[in-house]
Every structure is written in C-alpha cells, then in structure tokens.
Design a protein around this motif. Structure first.
Motif, PDB file in Angstrom:
ATOM      1  N   ALA A  89       0.510  -0.984  -0.567  1.00 19.38           N
ATOM      2  CA  ALA A  89       0.061  -0.022  -0.066  1.00 19.38           C
ATOM      3  C   ALA A  89       1.115   0.827   0.040  1.00 19.38           C
ATOM      4  N   LEU A  90       0.428   1.827  -0.709  1.00 12.20           N
ATOM      5  CA  LEU A  90       1.079   3.873  -0.188  1.00 12.20           C
ATOM      6  C   LEU A  90       0.422   4.948  -0.029  1.00 12.20           C
ATOM      7  N   THR A  91       0.424   5.793   0.112  1.00 12.63           N
ATOM      8  CA  THR A  91      -0.224   6.447   1.348  1.00 12.63           C
ATOM      9  C   THR A  91       0.250   8.039   0.904  1.00 12.63           C
ATOM     10  N   PHE A  92      -0.557   9.039   0.033  1.00  7.92           N
ATOM     11  CA  PHE A  92       0.316  10.396   1.009  1.00  7.92           C
ATOM     12  C   PHE A  92      -0.431  12.054   0.828  1.00  7.92           C
ATOM     13  N   LEU A  93      -0.401  13.325   0.810  1.00  7.39           N
ATOM     14  CA  LEU A  93      -1.124  14.295   1.071  1.00  7.39           C
ATOM     15  C   LEU A  93      -1.295  14.966  -0.010  1.00  7.39           C
ATOM     16  N   PHE A  94      -2.620  15.465  -0.662  1.00  5.38           N
ATOM     17  CA  PHE A  94      -2.680  16.215  -1.522  1.00  5.38           C
ATOM     18  C   PHE A  94      -3.315  17.352  -1.410  1.00  5.38           C
ATOM     19  N   ASP A  95      -3.413  18.504  -2.107  1.00  4.30           N
ATOM     20  CA  ASP A  95      -4.458  19.347  -2.269  1.00  4.30           C
ATOM     21  C   ASP A  95      -4.502  20.117  -3.819  1.00  4.30           C
ATOM     22  N   ALA A  96      -4.989  21.222  -4.236  1.00  7.93           N
ATOM     23  CA  ALA A  96      -5.315  21.585  -4.998  1.00  7.93           C
ATOM     24  C   ALA A  96      -3.738  21.284  -6.436  1.00  7.93           C
ATOM     25  N   THR A  97      -3.069  21.446  -5.848  1.00 11.30           N
ATOM     26  CA  THR A  97      -1.783  21.519  -6.739  1.00 11.30           C
ATOM     27  C   THR A  97      -0.918  21.018  -5.966  1.00 11.30           C
ATOM     28  N   SER A  98      -0.575  20.483  -5.192  1.00 13.47           N
ATOM     29  CA  SER A  98       0.567  19.652  -4.337  1.00 13.47           C
ATOM     30  C   SER A  98       1.091  18.371  -4.071  1.00 13.47           C
ATOM     31  N   ILE A  99       1.541  17.571  -3.329  1.00 11.01           N
ATOM     32  CA  ILE A  99       2.202  16.881  -2.694  1.00 11.01           C
ATOM     33  C   ILE A  99       2.769  16.202  -1.860  1.00 11.01           C
ATOM     34  N   SER A 100       2.156  15.587  -0.821  1.00 10.74           N
ATOM     35  CA  SER A 100       3.575  15.251  -0.210  1.00 10.74           C
ATOM     36  C   SER A 100       4.478  14.345   0.010  1.00 10.74           C
ATOM     37  N   GLU A 101       5.298  13.350   0.328  1.00  6.44           N
ATOM     38  CA  GLU A 101       5.853  12.675  -0.395  1.00  6.44           C
ATOM     39  C   GLU A 101       5.297  11.671  -0.141  1.00  6.44           C
ATOM     40  N   VAL A 102       5.405  10.336  -0.557  1.00  8.23           N
ATOM     41  CA  VAL A 102       4.206   9.168  -0.578  1.00  8.23           C
ATOM     42  C   VAL A 102       5.463   8.103   0.119  1.00  8.23           C
ATOM     43  N   ARG A 103       4.469   7.727   1.172  1.00  6.11           N
ATOM     44  CA  ARG A 103       5.568   6.320   1.823  1.00  6.11           C
ATOM     45  C   ARG A 103       4.378   5.269   1.231  1.00  6.11           C
ATOM     46  N   TYR A 104       5.666   4.052   1.553  1.00  3.24           N
ATOM     47  CA  TYR A 104       5.143   2.323   0.674  1.00  3.24           C
ATOM     48  C   TYR A 104       5.448   1.258   1.830  1.00  3.24           C
ATOM     49  N   GLN A 105       5.248   0.370   1.654  1.00  2.00           N
ATOM     50  CA  GLN A 105       5.500  -0.455   1.713  1.00  2.00           C
ATOM     51  C   GLN A 105       5.058  -1.492   1.234  1.00  2.00           C
ATOM     52  N   ILE A 106       5.146  -3.592   1.719  1.00  2.00           N
ATOM     53  CA  ILE A 106       4.926  -4.051   1.100  1.00  2.00           C
ATOM     54  C   ILE A 106       5.113  -5.567   2.407  1.00  2.00           C
ATOM     55  N   THR A 107       3.647  -6.010   2.803  1.00  2.00           N
ATOM     56  CA  THR A 107       4.002  -6.296   3.695  1.00  2.00           C
ATOM     57  C   THR A 107       3.641  -8.146   4.056  1.00  2.00           C
ATOM     58  N   THR A 108       3.048  -8.201   2.424  1.00  4.02           N
ATOM     59  CA  THR A 108       2.758  -9.779   2.378  1.00  4.02           C
ATOM     60  C   THR A 108       2.803 -10.142   0.623  1.00  4.02           C
ATOM     61  N   GLU A 109       2.260 -11.822   0.909  1.00  4.73           N
ATOM     62  CA  GLU A 109       2.471 -11.293  -0.671  1.00  4.73           C
ATOM     63  C   GLU A 109       1.939 -13.283  -0.794  1.00  4.73           C
ATOM     64  N   THR A 110       1.286 -13.773  -1.799  1.00  2.00           N
ATOM     65  CA  THR A 110       1.919 -14.885  -2.325  1.00  2.00           C
ATOM     66  C   THR A 110       2.723 -15.427  -3.154  1.00  2.00           C
ATOM     67  N   CYS A 111       3.527 -16.353  -2.302  1.00  5.62           N
ATOM     68  CA  CYS A 111       4.398 -16.649  -3.434  1.00  5.62           C
ATOM     69  C   CYS A 111       5.327 -17.690  -2.115  1.00  5.62           C
ATOM     70  N   GLU A 112       5.693 -18.992  -2.729  1.00  8.10           N
ATOM     71  CA  GLU A 112       6.337 -19.398  -1.883  1.00  8.10           C
ATOM     72  C   GLU A 112       7.816 -19.808  -2.069  1.00  8.10           C
ATOM     73  N   TYR A 113       8.057 -19.237  -2.921  1.00  5.64           N
ATOM     74  CA  TYR A 113       9.465 -19.405  -2.779  1.00  5.64           C
ATOM     75  C   TYR A 113      10.501 -17.968  -2.280  1.00  5.64           C
ATOM     76  N   PHE A 114       9.903 -16.720  -2.593  1.00  9.74           N
ATOM     77  CA  PHE A 114      10.302 -16.042  -2.369  1.00  9.74           C
ATOM     78  C   PHE A 114       9.688 -14.352  -1.431  1.00  9.74           C
ATOM     79  N   GLN A 115       9.961 -14.326  -0.195  1.00 11.63           N
ATOM     80  CA  GLN A 115       8.948 -13.855   1.010  1.00 11.63           C
ATOM     81  C   GLN A 115       9.693 -12.726   0.691  1.00 11.63           C
TER      82      GLN A 115
END
Length: 626
Positions: free
Chosen positions: A196-222
């Motif tokens: 998931a990723l998240t950020f703040l914004f208004d009509a013309t600008s945006i904050s930095e974007v925070r992201y993370q991956i914490t789950t998968e469906t993958c037997e061999y690479f987690q």
C-alpha cells in the motif's frame, strides 16, 4: 495437492543481465509546472457507501502529516496506518491527474524473509519499479485509469495498482489524505507481493509518498519492502475520466453480497456448521485469504499481513498459477465449442501450431489431449517428475515466445495420445496456442484467445478489471498468453467465476455461454466421462484443465454414496473447490498445503452432498442452488 511447477528456478540470469544493462528501463517523467487550482469534479453517480460521514477527528499514531512531509521510513509500520479510519471525513480535494514517484531505484529498505535462491541479491529486486499512474476520483474513491498487470520494463517487477480511498483528517492541515493498494508481480512469473502507499495532496501539490509491502502469495520468495520518496503530482484531465467513475460505480454495485466468514454460522444457526474449519489445515502465516460462497452470499475471510490486516482486502491481488489451466485454457475450450461446435476439441496440434512441422511426436495429438495432460509425450512418467525437471524449469524461465515454444515441443513420444496422464504446464501452453490460432482462422488475424475469454466470459459475469489481463511471453502485451498460469484474482472475481461454473452452469442472464455437455463432464456431472486418471499417492480425475476428487464414506461416514468435487488448483497452496451442493470454498496460500476436505464436510451441513445422509440438523436448503 499438486505443485504445478517450481518457478524459483526462473529468470535470475536474465534479471542479472538486465540489471547490468541499466536498472530503470522505463524512466520516470520530469515534474511539470504546478497547475492552477480547479473546481471539484462533479460526481453524478456516487459509489455505494459514499459520502463519508465521519467528523475527521482521527487519532493517528503512525504516518501523521509531519511524517509524510519530512519523515523517513525506517521500517514497515502497522498496515492500519494505510486504511480508511472510522471517523474519516469526506475529502476536501479531488485528485485527477498523474502521480509519479521519484528516486525509487535507490530508496527504501528491504528485508528478505524467505529467499533460498537469492532473488534479493539483485538491486532491481530490492526496489520498486517505475510508478507513474493516472488517477481519477469518485467521491472518496481513488481509481487508477489502468487496472491489472502493467508491464514496466523493469528487470525484476511488473506492477498492478488497485482502487484506493481519499479522505480528510483534522490534523492534516486541510490537505486530503489518499491511500492506494498496489502489487509487485514477478516478471515472467506469477508471484504477487501486495503493498500500500499513502500521501497528502491538495489542488496543486503533494507530500512525499510512503509505501510498504508486507504480504505475498509466493512460496519461494517472501520479503518486506518499505520507503518514502518525493513525488510529482500533475493535475489535469484524464482521458475517459467520467467513464472511469461510472465504471467503478458499477463495479462496486455489482459485486457479490458479502458477509464476514463468521456470519455463515449465524445465517444457518441450525446447521451445526463450524466456521473455524474453513481455513484450517493451512499455516496461518501462509494464508493470504479465503472465502466461501453459498446461498447467494459471499462469506469472506480476512487478508493477513505481517503488520496486521491488509487495508484493502477486497482489492488484494491474488495469483492464479495453475488455476489458469481451468479458468483460462479449459474455459476457453468450453467457449469455443459453444461457438463453433464439438469438432474444436478434435483439432490436431500439428495443424494449428506451425512450429510442430517436422516433429513426428506431435502427430495425432489433439487439443483435447493437451488439455487433459494426455499427449503421450513425456520424458519420465512419475507424478510431476517432468514438471519439476530441468526442461520444464527452462520452459518457465524462457521469456521469448520462440524459446518457450521450442521447449514445450521437446518432449518425446512415449505413449499413444489419450492413453496416459503426465502433468505438463507446457501442454497447456500448446493447447492455448492451438486455440488462439484456431480462433484467428475463424474470426480473423486480430483475434486473441484471452481477449475472447475476457469479452465473452469474464466481463459478462462481472469479473473486475484487475482480473482481465493475462501474463504473456516477451514481457509484452503483444506476446502470447501463457495459458497454464499468469492470471490474477480478487476475492470477488474468484467467487463470481466459481458461481458461473457451479451454480449458473455456464449461463449469463439466461444465455448459454459455455457448451453445456462438455461443461457437465468437466464439472464431474457425467459419470461416464470422468476424464483421465492421475498418478500420485491418491489418484484423482483430470479433464479439460480441471481436477476432480472423489469423496466416499472413508472421508466422512455421512457420504453414503461417493461423489466428486471438481476443483481448480494452483502452485504453493491454492484451491477453488466447487461442491455439487452449490457451495464453493477457496483459499490462497504459499506453504505447499492443500487441505480442504474439512470444508467439504462443513458445506455438507448446509445442504447435503449427493448421497449424503439427511437429518433434522442437515436440511436441504434450496437457496443453495441459485
């Protein structure tokens, strides 16, 4: 249950070479000048559940406004920080334009949790691919212009971005907060890593974007991945914006009615059903999600992560692996037979695949033989011995079409076609190519067998956009579809597809879409046409890309007469079991666990299986069969 293949031997060498050639094959765009503020876009058709009614008084301890404007991502945080909070207020701003993340090739952190073959040793694997997405907003819903698998050109990852949410919190300084689900899809493979990723914004600008991956469906690479990067927001009209808003309204409105899995017991209080048995037999940390369809209701389980619950459970992207052999290749055959007649199944691969020229081993092999894993061509006959061998490993690793086809045709003739079952994902690839070429001969050179499946089956039954794309050769939308793997599911899409087969018998609004005779045999409803008998410790049936498992009194004394359950199966621990009493149970996991007989027992308490004993605690609920 069977492991369709061992993809951990896939494209490491190719990925390493691509990394040396250059990390970012698709450059990020440069920032555009800030646009002038625009009025909020009118929303004529609000998504069900809107507008939000919260006050905005949200008590936030993670990813507060200050962290998104000048913080640093030191590790993953609770996934609830990315979720729509209980007191969220309606969004003050409307996002329409393009979001591009910057500096991804060196940003963030990476922690391998299971990586026996060293995928994480390559730099590209430890970072996000280019993220440049057009978005529109419908009320509090943020909708990507492109859904499903997107080819990025990155040597390690392709990308999918799902619909998210936008809302206001009092502490965000009049800016609107947004959050989106996304998934990394392994290039030339089918593993899916959800984030998931998240950020703040208004009509013309945006904050930095925070992201993370914490789950998968993958037997061999987690792994876990996290970061916070600058971003460009380029406000402006998005092509087809109003159509996107209306389509998303319809998509949400038309989803199956859902309830939590616990509601199954309260909806059928006299049945004695034990909902704790659903999901049992699977290591909890390996279980991505599960669900149960019965009586017109989709009972859904949670979506676990290593940081709590996934904030977009209904949008969690799930890999098909070999469920595509059923949902794509087998179902495409059912559709082609309905359109053009039963002679489709008897088409010779030597006639429909030009690359078979001069290869005598493929003479006499029909499309039906290939979909039944009964070509008669194999190296060793043991249960999945070929499937886990070096030739098949090379087949999976091959990205160019020519290489994949050459390896698929390399098995020698050992038995008469139709006489022996030997599992080969490459046979499904060949069947898919034969169907594609047959369709081109009938409908024109521009026809494509997956597009036919999408247009004739998946879209009419209401499968969402995230599941309307298939992986293809050459890492390109113009390549040949894999056929035997490479599709994607969400909870709603897999439940709808099973309902279409198991409850609607291949019809849409009264129109027969799939050939009814072949479908009945495929779904184990024709006792004289069970299909091929498989090898292994517990032989089953296999027909047209679908499995069939027999249940007897040895499984449950209540089963006074044996019956079959057709099911779809996928590598690592994926099952979609469609029971003859109208119930469907599915789960997605990645610890090589195939345990679902308990779900059949519990389903039998809601409506008896054929031949099952009836009692006052086990009444026949007719609503199980709509």
């Amino acid at each position: 249950m069977p492991k369709p293949f061992h993809p951990r031997r896939l494209h490491r060498a190719a990925a390493l070479a691509a990394v040396l050639a250059g990390l970012l094959a698709v450059p990020l765009p440069t920032a555009a000048p800030a646009a002038t503020p625009t009025a909020t876009v009118p929303v004529p058709v609000p998504v069900p559940g809107d507008p939000l009614t919260g006050s905005g008084a949200v008590h936030r301890t993670e990813l507060a406004a200050g962290q998104l404007t000048g913080g640093t991502a030191r590790d993953t945080v609770t996934d609830s920080a990315f979720a729509l909070p209980a007191h969220a207020a309606p969004p003050a701003h409307s996002f329409e334009g393009t979001l591009a993340l910057k500096g991804l090739s060196t940003a963030g952190g990476f922690r391998a949790l299971k990586d026996p073959d060293g995928y994480g040793d390559t730099a590209a694997t430890r970072h996000l691919p280019p993220v440049d997405i057009a978005l529109v907003q419908n009320g509090s819903h943020l909708v990507p212009a492109k859904r499903g698998l997107q080819y990025t050109g990155n040597p390690a990852w392709n990308l999918a971005v799902g619909p998210g949410r936008a809302w206001n919190e009092d502490s965000d300084g009049r800016r609107t907060r947004a959050s989106l689900p996304f998934a990394l899809v392994e290039r030339n493979a089918n593993c899916v890593h959800n984030g998931a990723l998240t950020f703040l914004f208004d009509a013309t600008s945006i904050s930095e974007v925070r992201y993370q991956i914490t789950t998968e469906t993958c037997e061999y690479f987690q792994f876990d991945m996290w970061g916070q990067v600058p971003a460009d927001y380029r406000p402006g009209p998005v092509d087809g914006a109003e159509d996107l808003r209306r389509a998303y309204f319809s998509e949400v409105k038309d989803r199956l009615p859902t309830k939590p899995i616990s509601a199954l017991a309260t909806d059928y209080p006299d049945s004695g059903v034990d909902v704790a048995k659903l999901g049992s037999g699977i290591t909890p940390s390996a279980l991505s999600t599960f669900g149960f369809y019965f009586g017109g209701v989709h009972y859904v389980g949670n979506c676990r992560t290593r940081q709590g619950q996934y904030p977009f459970c209904g949008q969690m992207l799930l890999p098909s692996y070999s469920t595509a052999k059923s949902a794509f290749a087998g179902t495409a055959m059912l559709r082609l037979v309905q359109r053009y007649g039963p002679s489709v199944a008897r088409q010779k691969l030597s006639k429909r695949i030009p690359e078979t020229a001069g290869k005598t081993a493929w003479r006499g092999v029909t499309l039906d033989h290939a979909l039944d894993m009964a070509t008669g061509n194999y190296f060793r006959p043991g249960y999945e011995t070929d499937e886990s061998g070096h030739v098949m490993a090379d087949f999976f690793a091959a990205e160019p079409y020519a290489d994949k086809m050459r390896l698929a045709l390399s098995s020698p003739r050992k038995a008469r076609p139709g006489s022996k079952w030997v599992y080969h994902t490459s046979d499904t690839f060949l069947a898919t190519r034969a169907m594609d070429n047959y369709l081109k001969a009938k409908a024109g050179s521009g026809a494509d067998v997956f597009d036919m499946l999408r247009d004739d089956v998946l879209e009419p039954i209401g499968v969402g956009p995230d599941s309307l794309v298939s992986s293809r050769t050459d890492n390109s939308p113009g390549g040949a579809p894999f056929g035997g793997y490479g599709m994607f599911w969400t909870q709603d899409s897999v439940a709808k597809f099973a309902k279409f087969l198991n409850n609607d018998h291949g019809t849409v609004n009264g129109s027969q879409i799939l050939d009814p005779k072949l479908l009945a045999a495929t779904m184990q409803r024709t006792p004289k046409a069970r299909g091929m008998t498989t090898t292994g410790t517990k032989p089953m049936k296999y027909q047209n890309g679908f499995w069939g498992r027999e249940f007897t009194a040895a499984d449950n004394p209540a089963y006074t007469t044996p019956f079959y359950v057709p099911f779809m199966s996928g590598y690592g621990g994926i099952t979609v079991a469609m029971m003859p009493n109208g119930a469907t149970y599915y789960y997605f996991s990645d610890n090589n666990e195939f345990s679902w007989s308990a779900a059949v027992t519990e389903a039998g308490k809601l409506a008896p299986m054929p031949g099952g004993a009836r009692s006052d605690r086990n009444p026949l609920h007719l609503q199980a069969h709509p």
